[in-house]
Design an enzyme around this catalytic site. Structure first.
Site, mmCIF file in Angstrom:
data_model
loop_
_atom_site.group_PDB
_atom_site.id
_atom_site.type_symbol
_atom_site.label_atom_id
_atom_site.label_comp_id
_atom_site.label_asym_id
_atom_site.label_seq_id
_atom_site.Cartn_x
_atom_site.Cartn_y
_atom_site.Cartn_z
ATOM 1 N N CYS A 95 34.266 -17.136 -49.908
ATOM 2 C CA CYS A 95 36.040 -17.325 -50.130
ATOM 3 C C CYS A 95 36.327 -18.243 -49.106
ATOM 4 O O CYS A 95 35.059 -19.518 -49.695
ATOM 5 C CB CYS A 95 36.877 -16.284 -49.796
ATOM 6 S SG CYS A 95 38.419 -16.541 -50.688
ATOM 7 N N HIS A 123 35.021 -12.479 -54.607
ATOM 8 C CA HIS A 123 33.751 -11.790 -53.517
ATOM 9 C C HIS A 123 33.500 -10.553 -54.190
ATOM 10 O O HIS A 123 33.527 -9.958 -55.046
ATOM 11 C CB HIS A 123 34.895 -11.149 -53.144
ATOM 12 C CG HIS A 123 36.205 -11.984 -52.361
ATOM 13 N ND1 HIS A 123 36.728 -11.870 -51.317
ATOM 14 C CD2 HIS A 123 37.072 -12.799 -52.697
ATOM 15 C CE1 HIS A 123 37.780 -12.905 -50.872
ATOM 16 N NE2 HIS A 123 37.664 -13.324 -51.860
ATOM 17 N N GLU A 129 31.783 -8.241 -52.981
ATOM 18 C CA GLU A 129 31.240 -7.613 -52.925
ATOM 19 C C GLU A 129 32.762 -6.807 -53.428
ATOM 20 O O GLU A 129 32.403 -4.915 -53.206
ATOM 21 C CB GLU A 129 31.807 -7.154 -51.088
ATOM 22 C CG GLU A 129 33.513 -7.337 -50.614
ATOM 23 C CD GLU A 129 33.783 -8.731 -50.695
ATOM 24 O OE1 GLU A 129 32.835 -10.118 -51.226
ATOM 25 O OE2 GLU A 129 34.474 -9.743 -50.121
#
Lengths: 170, 367
Positions: B220, B346, B348
């Site tokens: 990001c 993202h 994750e």
């Protein structure tokens, strides 16, 4: 209406916060899932922000983003990581969202002349949201984590709604 | 609207503190918190007790008697080495059995936790070790990077590699101390974030990773910083920046997305959720995913300014992932580097225990 086969588990916390309700909820859900049941977890947070998107990470930790683009509590991250199934906006409800819904309805005239009050209007809205994920029969079990601590002024309407949802049989 | 007694269960999570001086586990705080629940009209069915020491039977009996629950519904929850041990600990304590009985449920299949156990086995028996620096401005509260930290745990298990994560504040970093502060790192991750604080420290971090050929992963804002660094130092665009930090920059290589320009309210108005990204063949991102089309989650207002894409490509920074609908650059990488990848999304958020191929995080750890 709640699907007759869906079971609801509520998890409250006492003594102090940060005991790991999210991990206990996710672990129990994992064990039930491993027995072949379909399980989802939702979190009810007792603060007035509509969602945690505008909260400082210093105060509230990470803001977790779901597939449908909801900005949610980091516990939803644990739910997804443990269960390997996606969550959505419906899995995270705050006091702010509940009040926002009720006040919007009031402006639309849905309460027609009634005095809008915490009991029954706020608690009814909370109960409606407790049961939402169980409505389409997709889940055998809906686990609801009540954020905060029993005895906090903020969580009183949530606790009252948990009490009520058991009774007045349906 | 109501669910009826047989479909309803309350579990109360509580703490049993240990007084070291008296060598005693104390049940009083739990008695009081259950009393508060009872005053509200709720009788908990099961107590889960967080504790640092095993609960002797007398303590469990006391809790059962004074809190109005069955003895076998007092569940001990000892502190665990990792949160991923907790399901097995709860199984040992029979929490699931109690729940099944109370809700009158029967199992559809035998409990299957094989994949979970395999994950734990890999997590606890690493064959190698790496140290990765996480550079961000919220490092004093690790929960601010929860999903990233967990993604490294999953990636570590997937690659049988112990990942030592070192959280480093970007505000402390400058040109003079950067090599000292980031020494001995096998990989560098520049974290997501907002605003100007710690921004220049992140630029220095990217420069260091690029010049020293240290594996780099930017997420990001981390990806945007990598773009700005390349613009300044590879493409020679002096003063290049993001309009978020420097509205008057001569080279706005990162700018506000077109549909964000009319946005007034700050709550829930970012570009949020899942979007498709197409990866170019022959890139590190393509190799990590092993496919050309991926869907990942987003949370941002700013993007790479496509007016500068050609200049950046000529300088060596390549767009390896693009959103097919808008042309928004999702992934950037440097070719002349062992592993240098930045993602606007993202990865994750989608990392879970059972996604054993963890794509970018695992690929990064393996470097």
């Amino acid at each position: 209406m709640a699907s007759s086969s869906t079971k609801y588990i509520f998890i409250t916390g006492g003594v102090t916060s940060s005991l790991g309700k999210g991990i206990i909820a996710a672990s129990l859900a994992k064990l039930l899932q491993a027995r072949g049941l379909t399980v989802t977890i939702q979190k009810f947070d007792p603060y007035l922000n509509i969602d945690p998107g505008t909260l400082n990470p210093y105060e509230h930790g990470e803001c977790y983003v779901t597939e449908d683009g909801a900005e949610t509590d980091l516990d939803l991250g644990h739910y997804e990581r443990f269960l390997d199934t996606p969550t959505s906006q419906s899995n995270n409800v705050t006091t702010g969202r509940i009040y926002n819904n009720v006040i919007t309805k009031e402006r639309k005239g849905e309460y027609l002349g009634k005095t809008v009050q915490v009991i029954p209007h706020i608690t009814d809205e909370i109960k409606r949201n407790f049961l939402k994920l169980g409505e389409d029969g997709k889940f055998d079990i809906v686990i609801t984590e009540i954020g905060g601590c029993v005895g906090d002024i903020e969580s009183l309407p949530f606790i009252e709604a948990v009490r009520q949802v058991k009774w007045t049989s349906g | 609207m109501d669910i009826g007694v047989n479909n309803f269960l309350v579990i109360h999570l509580t703490l049993i503190p240990y007084l070291a001086a008296a060598k005693e586990l104390k049940t009083k705080p739990t008695q009081h918190s259950v009393k508060q629940l009872l005053e509200a009209g709720i009788q908990p069915d099961i107590l889960v007790c967080r504790t640092e020491h095993h609960l002797p039977t007398e303590v469990k009996k006391k809790l059962a008697l004074f809190c109005n629950v069955q003895l076998n519904c007092v569940i001990e929850a000892m502190d665990a080495e990792t949160i991923y041990d907790v399901p097995l600990l709860m199984k040992k304590e029979k929490l699931d059995e109690r729940v099944m009985t109370k809700l009158k449920l029967s199992s559809r299949v035998n409990t299957d936790l094989e994949q979970w156990k395999e994950f734990l086995g890999r997590l606890k028996n690493p064959t190698q070790e790496v140290t990765i620096g996480l550079i961000g401005k919220y490092v004093s509260l690790p929960d601010a990077y929860k999903s990233i930290i967990e993604a490294f745990i999953h990636a570590g298990a997937a690659t049988e590699c112990k990942v030592n994560l070192r959280l480093i504040s970007s505000e402390e970093l400058n040109e003079e101390n950067i090599s000292k502060k980031l020494e001995e790192l096998d990989g560098i991750l520049v974290a997501p974030g907002f605003g100007e604080r710690g921004f220049e420290g992140k630029i220095q971090t990217v420069k260091h990773a690029r010049e020293q050929q240290i594996p780099f992963f930017g997420i990001c804002l981390g990806m945007q910083v990598a773009v700005i660094e390349a613009a300044r130092h590879l493409a020679g665009l002096e003063g290049a920046s993001s309009t978020e930090m420097h509205p008057d920059t001569p080279h706005p290589v990162i700018g506000l997305m077109e549909d964000q320009k009319q946005v007034v309210n700050l709550g829930g108005t970012m570009r949020l959720g899942s979007y498709i990204c197409e990866l170019k063949k022959g890139t590190k991102a393509y190799a990590a995913y092993g496919k050309g089309k991926v869907s990942e989650r987003h949370r941002h207002r700013y993007e790479l300014n496509n007016d500068y894409l050609e200049t950046l490509e000529q300088a060596g920074l390549h767009a390896s992932g693009i959103n097919p609908d808008t042309g928004l650059v999702e992934v950037i990488e440097l070719k002349e580097h062992p592993w240098f990848v930045g993602t606007q999304f993202h990865p994750e958020y989608k990392s879970t225990v059972l996604t054993l191929i963890l794509y970018l995080y695992a690929s990064f750890v393996q470097r």
